[in-house]
Design a protein around this motif. Structure first.
Motif, PDB file in Angstrom:
ATOM      1  N   ARG A  22       0.828  -1.215   0.000  1.00 10.10           N
ATOM      2  CA  ARG A  22       0.000   0.000   0.000  1.00 10.10           C
ATOM      3  C   ARG A  22       0.855   1.254   0.000  1.00 10.10           C
ATOM      4  NH1 ARG A  22      -5.146   1.129   3.997  1.00 10.10           N
ATOM      5  NH2 ARG A  22      -5.794   3.085   3.064  1.00 10.10           N
ATOM      6  N   LYS A  23       1.802   1.344   0.910  1.00  9.62           N
ATOM      7  CA  LYS A  23       2.642   2.536   0.996  1.00  9.62           C
ATOM      8  C   LYS A  23       3.497   2.715  -0.258  1.00  9.62           C
ATOM      9  CE  LYS A  23       2.929   2.722   6.059  1.00  9.62           C
ATOM     10  NZ  LYS A  23       3.835   2.630   7.240  1.00  9.62           N
ATOM     11  N   LEU A  24       3.989   1.602  -0.802  1.00 12.72           N
ATOM     12  CA  LEU A  24       4.821   1.696  -2.000  1.00 12.72           C
ATOM     13  C   LEU A  24       4.012   2.166  -3.202  1.00 12.72           C
ATOM     14  CD1 LEU A  24       7.175  -1.417  -1.792  1.00 12.72           C
ATOM     15  CD2 LEU A  24       7.705   0.962  -1.333  1.00 12.72           C
ATOM     16  N   LEU A  25       2.773   1.678  -3.343  1.00 15.77           N
ATOM     17  CA  LEU A  25       1.930   2.130  -4.448  1.00 15.77           C
ATOM     18  C   LEU A  25       1.585   3.609  -4.308  1.00 15.77           C
ATOM     19  CD1 LEU A  25      -0.585  -0.846  -4.899  1.00 15.77           C
ATOM     20  CD2 LEU A  25       1.322  -0.214  -6.387  1.00 15.77           C
ATOM     21  N   ILE A  26       1.313   4.047  -3.094  1.00 16.09           N
ATOM     22  CA  ILE A  26       1.026   5.461  -2.863  1.00 16.09           C
ATOM     23  C   ILE A  26       2.241   6.313  -3.243  1.00 16.09           C
ATOM     24  CG2 ILE A  26       0.651   7.181  -1.040  1.00 16.09           C
ATOM     25  CD1 ILE A  26      -1.115   5.051   0.360  1.00 16.09           C
ATOM     26  N   GLY A  27       3.418   5.886  -2.804  1.00 15.68           N
ATOM     27  CA  GLY A  27       4.634   6.633  -3.130  1.00 15.68           C
ATOM     28  C   GLY A  27       4.931   6.633  -4.618  1.00 15.68           C
ATOM     29  N   ALA A  28       4.769   5.464  -5.265  1.00 10.96           N
ATOM     30  CA  ALA A  28       5.081   5.355  -6.693  1.00 10.96           C
ATOM     31  C   ALA A  28       4.142   6.203  -7.539  1.00 10.96           C
ATOM     32  CB  ALA A  28       5.006   3.892  -7.129  1.00 10.96           C
ATOM     33  N   PHE A  29       2.831   6.105  -7.277  1.00 11.86           N
ATOM     34  CA  PHE A  29       1.874   6.906  -8.047  1.00 11.86           C
ATOM     35  C   PHE A  29       1.999   8.388  -7.708  1.00 11.86           C
ATOM     36  CE2 PHE A  29      -0.663   2.909  -8.778  1.00 11.86           C
ATOM     37  CZ  PHE A  29      -0.567   2.954 -10.162  1.00 11.86           C
ATOM     38  N   GLY A  30       2.383   8.679  -6.469  1.00 10.25           N
ATOM     39  CA  GLY A  30       2.600  10.082  -6.103  1.00 10.25           C
ATOM     40  C   GLY A  30       3.755  10.697  -6.879  1.00 10.25           C
ATOM     41  N   LEU A  31       4.870   9.977  -6.963  1.00 16.20           N
ATOM     42  CA  LEU A  31       6.008  10.472  -7.734  1.00 16.20           C
ATOM     43  C   LEU A  31       5.659  10.592  -9.212  1.00 16.20           C
ATOM     44  CD1 LEU A  31       8.944   8.446  -6.106  1.00 16.20           C
ATOM     45  CD2 LEU A  31       8.589  10.914  -5.970  1.00 16.20           C
ATOM     46  N   ALA A  32       4.933   9.601  -9.735  1.00 13.38           N
ATOM     47  CA  ALA A  32       4.538   9.649 -11.149  1.00 13.38           C
ATOM     48  C   ALA A  32       3.635  10.849 -11.418  1.00 13.38           C
ATOM     49  CB  ALA A  32       3.835   8.356 -11.542  1.00 13.38           C
ATOM     50  N   ALA A  33       2.703  11.121 -10.501  1.00 15.31           N
ATOM     51  CA  ALA A  33       1.796  12.256 -10.674  1.00 15.31           C
ATOM     52  C   ALA A  33       2.556  13.572 -10.704  1.00 15.31           C
ATOM     53  CB  ALA A  33       0.754  12.269  -9.549  1.00 15.31           C
ATOM     54  N   VAL A  34       3.446  13.753  -9.739  1.00 18.49           N
ATOM     55  CA  VAL A  34       4.231  14.991  -9.679  1.00 18.49           C
ATOM     56  C   VAL A  34       5.120  15.122 -10.910  1.00 18.49           C
ATOM     57  CG1 VAL A  34       6.061  16.197  -8.418  1.00 18.49           C
ATOM     58  CG2 VAL A  34       4.190  15.107  -7.160  1.00 18.49           C
ATOM     59  N   GLY A  35       5.811  14.042 -11.266  1.00 18.52           N
ATOM     60  CA  GLY A  35       6.745  14.099 -12.388  1.00 18.52           C
ATOM     61  C   GLY A  35       6.054  14.366 -13.712  1.00 18.52           C
ATOM     62  N   LEU A  36       4.942  13.672 -13.983  1.00 21.29           N
ATOM     63  CA  LEU A  36       4.236  13.858 -15.255  1.00 21.29           C
ATOM     64  C   LEU A  36       3.653  15.262 -15.354  1.00 21.29           C
ATOM     65  CD1 LEU A  36       2.471  10.382 -15.531  1.00 21.29           C
ATOM     66  CD2 LEU A  36       4.167  11.302 -17.124  1.00 21.29           C
ATOM     67  N   CYS A  37       3.115  15.776 -14.261  1.00 21.28           N
ATOM     68  CA  CYS A  37       2.587  17.144 -14.282  1.00 21.28           C
ATOM     69  C   CYS A  37       3.708  18.160 -14.502  1.00 21.28           C
ATOM     70  CB  CYS A  37       1.837  17.446 -12.984  1.00 21.28           C
ATOM     71  SG  CYS A  37       0.250  16.567 -12.839  1.00 21.28           S
ATOM     72  N   LEU A  38       4.880  17.895 -13.936  1.00 22.84           N
ATOM     73  CA  LEU A  38       6.021  18.786 -14.132  1.00 22.84           C
ATOM     74  C   LEU A  38       6.474  18.776 -15.594  1.00 22.84           C
ATOM     75  CD1 LEU A  38       7.832  20.691 -12.517  1.00 22.84           C
ATOM     76  CD2 LEU A  38       9.371  18.776 -12.081  1.00 22.84           C
ATOM     77  N   VAL A  39       6.520  17.585 -16.194  1.00 24.36           N
ATOM     78  CA  VAL A  39       6.854  17.482 -17.622  1.00 24.36           C
ATOM     79  C   VAL A  39       5.831  18.242 -18.464  1.00 24.36           C
ATOM     80  CG1 VAL A  39       7.032  15.892 -19.576  1.00 24.36           C
ATOM     81  CG2 VAL A  39       8.085  15.293 -17.397  1.00 24.36           C
ATOM     82  N   SER A  40       4.568  18.115 -18.083  1.00 20.76           N
ATOM     83  CA  SER A  40       3.493  18.776 -18.828  1.00 20.76           C
ATOM     84  C   SER A  40       3.630  20.287 -18.801  1.00 20.76           C
ATOM     85  CB  SER A  40       2.143  18.365 -18.242  1.00 20.76           C
ATOM     86  OG  SER A  40       1.080  19.071 -18.852  1.00 20.76           O
ATOM     87  N   LEU A  41       4.064  20.828 -17.676  1.00 20.94           N
ATOM     88  CA  LEU A  41       4.143  22.281 -17.511  1.00 20.94           C
ATOM     89  C   LEU A  41       5.505  22.853 -17.884  1.00 20.94           C
ATOM     90  CD1 LEU A  41       2.326  22.509 -14.045  1.00 20.94           C
ATOM     91  CD2 LEU A  41       1.368  23.078 -16.293  1.00 20.94           C
ATOM     92  N   ALA A  42       6.473  21.980 -18.140  1.00 20.82           N
ATOM     93  CA  ALA A  42       7.849  22.428 -18.358  1.00 20.82           C
ATOM     94  C   ALA A  42       7.953  23.327 -19.592  1.00 20.82           C
ATOM     95  CB  ALA A  42       8.774  21.226 -18.511  1.00 20.82           C
ATOM     96  N   GLY A  43       8.627  24.454 -19.410  1.00 23.72           N
ATOM     97  CA  GLY A  43       8.870  25.352 -20.529  1.00 23.72           C
ATOM     98  C   GLY A  43      10.296  25.287 -21.022  1.00 23.72           C
ATOM     99  N   ASN A  44      11.110  24.443 -20.391  1.00 26.09           N
ATOM    100  CA  ASN A  44      12.503  24.302 -20.810  1.00 26.09           C
ATOM    101  C   ASN A  44      12.951  22.871 -20.578  1.00 26.09           C
ATOM    102  OD1 ASN A  44      13.653  24.124 -17.962  1.00 26.09           O
ATOM    103  ND2 ASN A  44      12.729  26.170 -17.886  1.00 26.09           N
ATOM    104  N   VAL A  45      14.073  22.524 -21.180  1.00 22.58           N
ATOM    105  CA  VAL A  45      14.551  21.141 -21.144  1.00 22.58           C
ATOM    106  C   VAL A  45      14.938  20.682 -19.735  1.00 22.58           C
ATOM    107  CG1 VAL A  45      16.344  19.559 -21.973  1.00 22.58           C
ATOM    108  CG2 VAL A  45      15.234  21.148 -23.559  1.00 22.58           C
TER     109      VAL A  45
END
Length: 404
Positions: free
Chosen positions: A285-308
């Motif tokens: 449970r904790k690992l899935l929460i952490g993994a999906f949490g990191l994926a959510a933050v990372g994908l949203c950051l990629v989506s909003l990124a204006g530079n490489v």
């Protein structure tokens, strides 16, 4: 207790007097890289194939299928491979599949028809289904507890690094001839030799027990992990497939920089997979929460990124999460399965993962078309990961692992 709650009791096969070590783990992890080789090796030569077979009817469809057909047939045939592994034994099927992989994989060296080449890729995919299912099942058969966690994490780590290496190797060999990369499929025949002598069928008499082999797979137990793995497969492959397009969309034309960004993300996936060995004690449970949490933050950051640099930072965060995600999902799926069910359970899990791989470009392509661009589609996937996190918080598995 919710339908996703689970108590895991490790069921070991009868002892046969042998203890698996690093040699067996190395062979099984190496075998697990064969489907990765099939997935990425030919990507650099696809434009060349378009030119070589330009006069072939349907070339625009057939050439991409050369790359994607194996993943589709891994998805379709992995459950069947698991059934055969439980009924006939793991090693016998693995050896046969490794040889078939070499035969079908190298077939395009002599084939002159694009249709025949595409058909040979169907054979590659069916062989990959058996290889991936048997290798993963044997890891769970041979090892338990911390050792199992170590080698499942290693399997994901090596696969992530192999993807980068095979992509580069495919490009280098493809510069010689479009046929040259297909020679690499022969490596499975070489690996088969030590597999014959160093691997064994765990408790062979137990596997061949017809009554035990007919024991049904507990769908109430495997269903939830399989469903989450289908979504997790899309998340895992999203940046593997689309990060180069994101970097290109930011104005980068240097293929070295694009490849470097992909390599950095792959290393983050490997780091996440390595950490699973040490984080496994936290529970599913904790690992899935952490993994999906990191994926959510990372994908949203990629989506909003204006530079490489910001896009790469987001990719690193998301990839670290997906590196933890895969071995966590696999452990959740197979822990607690009886020995005679484990091949089928692993096959079902492998099938859902590769369905996710096959669907990734389709889902994100449709989302990009609907939302306006790829960046927004990746952001939407990040939001979906956040919803998955909430669902796991509310109805996630409570995993108690007892190893024998």
């Amino acid at each position: 207790m919710s339908t996703m709650d689970q108590t895991t009791i490790e069921t070991r096969p009868p002892a046969d007097g042998r203890t698996a070590g690093k040699t067996q783990a190395g062979l099984l992890v190496a075998g697990s890289c064969m489907p990765i080789l099939g997935a990425v090796l030919l990507a650099p030569v696809l434009p060349t194939l378009n030119q070589v077979f330009a006069d072939t009817a349907g070339v625009a469809i057939l050439v991409p299928l050369v790359l994607t057909l194996p993943a589709l047939f891994v998805a379709l045939f992995s459950p069947l491979a698991g059934y055969v592994a439980d009924r006939m034994g793991r090693k016998q099927l693995l050896v046969f599949a490794m040889l078939a992989y070499a035969a079908f994989g190298t077939a395009p060296l002599w084939l002159d028809s694009l249709g025949a080449i595409a058909l040979s890729r169907v054979g590659v995919g069916i062989a990959e289904a058996a290889i991936m299912t048997c290798c993963t099942t044997l890891i769970t058969d041979y090892y338990s507890g911390q050792q199992r966690n170590k080698y499942l994490g290693l399997q994901t780590m090596v696969s992530a690094m192999a993807a980068t290496a095979f992509f580069a190797l495919g490009g280098a060999l493809g510069s010689i001839s479009w046929r040259t990369p297909f020679w690499l499929y022969a490596v499975s025949a070489v690996l088969t030799v030590p597999m014959v002598f160093k691997l064994w069928e765990p408790a062979k008499s137990h596997v061949q027990n017809t009554t035990a082999a007919k024991q049904p797979v507990p769908w109430r137990q495997i269903g939830a992990p399989a469903a989450v793995t289908l979504f997790g497969g899309i998340v895992f492959y999203a940046l593997i497939v689309h990060l180069p397009y994101v970097i290109t969309g930011l104005g980068v034309t240097d293929t070295g920089l694009i490849g470097g960004a992909a390599a950095i993300a792959s290393l983050a996936t490997a780091a996440g997979a390595i950490s699973f060995r040490y984080l496994a004690k936290l529970g599913t449970r904790k690992l899935l929460i952490g993994a999906f949490g990191l994926a959510a933050v990372g994908l949203c950051l990629v989506s909003l990124a204006g530079n490489v640099p910001l896009a790469i930072a987001g990719a690193v965060i998301a990839s670290a999460g997906t590196g933890v995600l895969l071995p966590t999902l696999l452990t959740w799926a197979v822990n607690g399965l009886a020995y005679s069910q484990r091949g089928r359970g692993t096959g079902i899990w492998t099938g859902t993962l590769f369905i996710g791989q096959f669907l990734t470009p389709i889902v994100l392509g449709a989302a990009a078309a609907g939302l306006g661009n790829l960046s927004l589609a990746l952001g939407a996937l990040g939001v979906a990961c956040a919803f998955a996190l909430v669902a796991i918080l509310v109805r996630g598995p409570r995993l108690v692992t007892i190893s024998q």
